[in-house]
Design a protein around this motif. Structure first.
Motif: not given
Length: 114
Positions: A19-24, A38-40, A44-49, A70-78
């Protein structure tokens, strides 16, 4: 067959990462500075997925519908999603304005023949 969106059925993110990856951790913003939380390493791990997900487009469209996700969706933060939505809204407004100007010009052409 389920009526749920594809990205909830077969997403690349299902069961991957933590969850920490999706919600840095969000570092916050100031009016003149945007912190890219989201560039922590986690973000970045979430974005790569997301880049390799078959449901990317559907997830992206879904995420743009909701301002409060909140969090990473489709490789983008809010913040990125909000910027994309603002850009789309401005483009739509410009299109409407240009269409209105064209319609007015066409109507005014008729006045020249009277």
């Amino acid at each position: 067959m389920s009526n749920l969106p594809k990205f909830t059925q077969v997403p690349a993110c299902a069961g991957s990462l933590t969850p920490e990856d999706w919600f840095p951790e969000e570092l916050g913003t100031k009016a003149y500075i945007k912190y890219n939380y989201s560039y922590t390493d986690e973000g970045l791990r979430a974005r790569s997925v997301c880049l390799n997900c078959d449901a990317y487009d559907e997830c992206f469209d879904y995420a743009l519908q909701f301002d409060n996700l909140q969090g990473i969706w489709a490789g983008h933060d809010r913040y990125e999603r909000a910027e994309i939505q603002r850009t789309r809204n401005m483009t739509n407004l410009q299109s409407v304005y240009v269409s209105d100007l064209r319609a007015e010009a066409i109507l005014n052409q008729g006045d020249a023949y009277e």
